[in-house]
Design a protein around this motif. Structure first.
Motif, mmCIF file in Angstrom:
data_model
loop_
_atom_site.group_PDB
_atom_site.id
_atom_site.type_symbol
_atom_site.label_atom_id
_atom_site.label_comp_id
_atom_site.label_asym_id
_atom_site.label_seq_id
_atom_site.Cartn_x
_atom_site.Cartn_y
_atom_site.Cartn_z
ATOM 1 N N ARG A 143 0.848 -1.183 0.000
ATOM 2 C CA ARG A 143 0.000 0.000 0.000
ATOM 3 C C ARG A 143 0.884 1.233 0.000
ATOM 4 O O ARG A 143 2.037 1.180 0.408
ATOM 5 C CB ARG A 143 -0.940 -0.024 1.190
ATOM 6 C CG ARG A 143 -1.847 -1.279 1.082
ATOM 7 C CD ARG A 143 -3.038 -1.290 1.943
ATOM 8 N NE ARG A 143 -3.943 -0.203 1.881
ATOM 9 C CZ ARG A 143 -4.999 -0.114 1.056
ATOM 10 N NH1 ARG A 143 -5.224 -1.067 0.180
ATOM 11 N NH2 ARG A 143 -5.818 0.917 1.116
ATOM 12 N N VAL A 144 0.321 2.315 -0.462
ATOM 13 C CA VAL A 144 1.048 3.573 -0.533
ATOM 14 C C VAL A 144 0.108 4.699 -0.122
ATOM 15 O O VAL A 144 -1.107 4.610 -0.328
ATOM 16 C CB VAL A 144 1.622 3.799 -1.960
ATOM 17 C CG1 VAL A 144 0.520 3.922 -2.991
ATOM 18 C CG2 VAL A 144 2.545 4.993 -2.007
ATOM 19 N N LYS A 145 0.690 5.731 0.479
ATOM 20 C CA LYS A 145 -0.094 6.906 0.871
ATOM 21 C C LYS A 145 0.266 8.062 -0.052
ATOM 22 O O LYS A 145 1.443 8.272 -0.359
ATOM 23 C CB LYS A 145 0.191 7.288 2.322
ATOM 24 C CG LYS A 145 -0.366 6.280 3.297
ATOM 25 C CD LYS A 145 -0.161 6.714 4.730
ATOM 26 C CE LYS A 145 -0.736 5.626 5.642
ATOM 27 N NZ LYS A 145 -0.759 6.025 7.019
ATOM 28 N N TYR A 146 -0.756 8.764 -0.461
ATOM 29 C CA TYR A 146 -0.591 9.960 -1.281
ATOM 30 C C TYR A 146 -1.377 11.090 -0.643
ATOM 31 O O TYR A 146 -2.395 10.865 0.010
ATOM 32 C CB TYR A 146 -1.159 9.753 -2.688
ATOM 33 C CG TYR A 146 -0.478 8.701 -3.521
ATOM 34 C CD1 TYR A 146 0.854 8.829 -3.913
ATOM 35 C CD2 TYR A 146 -1.186 7.588 -3.961
ATOM 36 C CE1 TYR A 146 1.464 7.873 -4.711
ATOM 37 C CE2 TYR A 146 -0.584 6.625 -4.757
ATOM 38 C CZ TYR A 146 0.731 6.774 -5.126
ATOM 39 O OH TYR A 146 1.327 5.829 -5.915
ATOM 40 N N THR A 147 -0.916 12.297 -0.894
ATOM 41 C CA THR A 147 -1.648 13.478 -0.458
ATOM 42 C C THR A 147 -2.297 14.120 -1.668
ATOM 43 O O THR A 147 -1.652 14.308 -2.705
ATOM 44 C CB THR A 147 -0.701 14.484 0.227
ATOM 45 O OG1 THR A 147 -0.130 13.849 1.379
ATOM 46 C CG2 THR A 147 -1.450 15.733 0.666
ATOM 47 N N LEU A 148 -3.576 14.419 -1.533
ATOM 48 C CA LEU A 148 -4.324 15.107 -2.579
ATOM 49 C C LEU A 148 -4.743 16.469 -2.049
ATOM 50 O O LEU A 148 -5.180 16.586 -0.906
ATOM 51 C CB LEU A 148 -5.604 14.345 -2.954
ATOM 52 C CG LEU A 148 -5.519 12.879 -3.318
ATOM 53 C CD1 LEU A 148 -6.908 12.318 -3.539
ATOM 54 C CD2 LEU A 148 -4.686 12.698 -4.560
ATOM 55 N N ASN A 149 -4.622 17.484 -2.877
ATOM 56 C CA ASN A 149 -5.207 18.782 -2.588
ATOM 57 C C ASN A 149 -6.436 18.888 -3.472
ATOM 58 O O ASN A 149 -6.306 19.046 -4.693
ATOM 59 C CB ASN A 149 -4.228 19.918 -2.897
ATOM 60 C CG ASN A 149 -3.081 19.952 -1.921
ATOM 61 O OD1 ASN A 149 -3.252 19.736 -0.731
ATOM 62 N ND2 ASN A 149 -1.887 20.211 -2.424
ATOM 63 N N ILE A 150 -7.597 18.775 -2.867
ATOM 64 C CA ILE A 150 -8.842 18.831 -3.633
ATOM 65 C C ILE A 150 -9.381 20.257 -3.533
ATOM 66 O O ILE A 150 -9.610 20.770 -2.436
ATOM 67 C CB ILE A 150 -9.849 17.787 -3.139
ATOM 68 C CG1 ILE A 150 -9.227 16.390 -3.320
ATOM 69 C CG2 ILE A 150 -11.170 17.920 -3.879
ATOM 70 C CD1 ILE A 150 -10.103 15.234 -2.977
ATOM 71 N N TYR A 151 -9.554 20.850 -4.698
ATOM 72 C CA TYR A 151 -9.988 22.243 -4.765
ATOM 73 C C TYR A 151 -11.490 22.299 -5.009
ATOM 74 O O TYR A 151 -12.033 21.523 -5.799
ATOM 75 C CB TYR A 151 -9.229 22.974 -5.886
ATOM 76 C CG TYR A 151 -7.740 22.930 -5.669
ATOM 77 C CD1 TYR A 151 -7.135 23.778 -4.747
ATOM 78 C CD2 TYR A 151 -6.933 22.020 -6.357
ATOM 79 C CE1 TYR A 151 -5.764 23.738 -4.522
ATOM 80 C CE2 TYR A 151 -5.559 21.971 -6.140
ATOM 81 C CZ TYR A 151 -4.985 22.822 -5.228
ATOM 82 O OH TYR A 151 -3.625 22.767 -5.006
ATOM 83 N N LEU A 152 -12.126 23.242 -4.311
ATOM 84 C CA LEU A 152 -13.576 23.418 -4.424
ATOM 85 C C LEU A 152 -13.897 24.885 -4.661
ATOM 86 O O LEU A 152 -13.134 25.769 -4.277
ATOM 87 C CB LEU A 152 -14.273 22.961 -3.138
ATOM 88 C CG LEU A 152 -14.068 21.509 -2.732
ATOM 89 C CD1 LEU A 152 -12.946 21.372 -1.740
ATOM 90 C CD2 LEU A 152 -15.333 20.938 -2.169
ATOM 91 N N THR A 153 -15.043 25.112 -5.280
ATOM 92 C CA THR A 153 -15.554 26.445 -5.513
ATOM 93 C C THR A 153 -17.006 26.472 -5.069
ATOM 94 O O THR A 153 -17.752 25.518 -5.309
ATOM 95 C CB THR A 153 -15.469 26.810 -7.014
ATOM 96 O OG1 THR A 153 -14.113 26.666 -7.445
ATOM 97 C CG2 THR A 153 -15.935 28.229 -7.268
ATOM 98 N N LYS A 154 -17.392 27.561 -4.424
ATOM 99 C CA LYS A 154 -18.768 27.709 -3.969
ATOM 100 C C LYS A 154 -19.607 28.274 -5.115
ATOM 101 O O LYS A 154 -19.320 29.347 -5.638
ATOM 102 C CB LYS A 154 -18.837 28.629 -2.751
ATOM 103 C CG LYS A 154 -20.082 28.471 -1.939
ATOM 104 C CD LYS A 154 -19.967 29.271 -0.659
ATOM 105 C CE LYS A 154 -20.774 28.621 0.433
ATOM 106 N NZ LYS A 154 -20.668 29.375 1.683
ATOM 107 N N VAL A 155 -20.623 27.513 -5.523
ATOM 108 C CA VAL A 155 -21.520 27.905 -6.596
ATOM 109 C C VAL A 155 -22.943 27.841 -6.060
ATOM 110 O O VAL A 155 -23.375 26.781 -5.580
ATOM 111 C CB VAL A 155 -21.373 26.971 -7.822
ATOM 112 C CG1 VAL A 155 -22.339 27.354 -8.925
ATOM 113 C CG2 VAL A 155 -19.938 26.946 -8.327
ATOM 114 N N ASP A 156 -23.659 28.958 -6.134
ATOM 115 C CA ASP A 156 -25.034 29.027 -5.615
ATOM 116 C C ASP A 156 -25.125 28.507 -4.185
ATOM 117 O O ASP A 156 -25.990 27.698 -3.851
ATOM 118 C CB ASP A 156 -26.004 28.268 -6.528
ATOM 119 C CG ASP A 156 -26.112 28.879 -7.910
ATOM 120 O OD1 ASP A 156 -25.931 30.110 -8.030
ATOM 121 O OD2 ASP A 156 -26.373 28.124 -8.874
ATOM 122 N N ASN A 157 -24.176 28.936 -3.375
ATOM 123 C CA ASN A 157 -24.146 28.591 -1.956
ATOM 124 C C ASN A 157 -23.892 27.101 -1.685
ATOM 125 O O ASN A 157 -24.176 26.594 -0.606
ATOM 126 C CB ASN A 157 -25.431 29.045 -1.252
ATOM 127 C CG ASN A 157 -25.141 29.770 0.040
ATOM 128 O OD1 ASN A 157 -24.006 30.150 0.308
ATOM 129 N ND2 ASN A 157 -26.161 29.951 0.851
#
Length: 178
Positions: A143-157
């Motif tokens: 097994r391996v561990k990875y780091t993800l940066n998940i980007y989000l944007t607020k749309v219509d609240n």
């Protein structure tokens, strides 16, 4: 009646607010969609398998079965949530089967033993190597561990996950090679 209203009022606000739509909650739901093999994940998996020209029918089925198992065994931990106005980043550490090592080992083996993947006419047969590579993936236990940066944007609240990078997709699939 007044006591009942006072008692229920906090629950009404919690149920109707955007509390369930925090960036972290959205990412947790996204990661859970892999673990539970929701329809969208299965559809994407089928599309990926169908687009792979090196697979025959049996290999496609084997690949789909392998990846379903992989996704169900994916684990994750939310490490951080950073909100900046209408933009957010959720840092997630995932733990997946290390398919990248198996893929790399298979390619190395092919380079050193190409003749083992020749057909009866002594010509290289991609199908034989694809079967070998799928078998190597099935044998993978590391097994391996990875780091993800998940980007989000607020749309219509409502927080929406932006498109993942190819690197992040490869990490989720366990096939990222750096």
């Amino acid at each position: 009646m007044k006591k009942l209203l006072v008692f229920l009022l906090p629950f009404l606000f919690i149920g109707c607010g955007t509390v369930s739509s925090t960036p972290t909650k959205k990412v947790e739901s996204f990661m859970a969609s892999y673990q539970t093999l929701d329809d969208k994940v299965v559809e994407q998996l089928n599309t990926t398998a169908d687009s792979e020209t090196k697979f025959n029918k049996e290999q496609k089925e084997e690949y789909i079965k392998l990846m379903k198992n992989h996704y169900q065994n994916l684990t994750y931990e939310i490490k951080d949530e950073i909100i900046d106005g209408e933009e957010a980043t959720v840092v997630v550490e995932i733990d997946v089967t290390d398919y990248s090592s198996a893929m790399r080992d298979a390619e190395d083996y092919l380079n050193e033993h190409k003749e083992e993947f020749n057909d009866e006419n002594d010509e290289y047969d991609e199908t034989l190597f694809t079967t070998y590579r799928l078998n190597k993936l099935k044998e993978s236990k590391e097994r391996v561990k990875y780091t993800l940066n998940i980007y989000l944007t607020k749309v219509d609240n409502e927080w929406q996950i932006n498109d993942l990078t190819n690197t992040d997709r490869m990490k989720i699939q366990g096939m990222y090679q750096d």
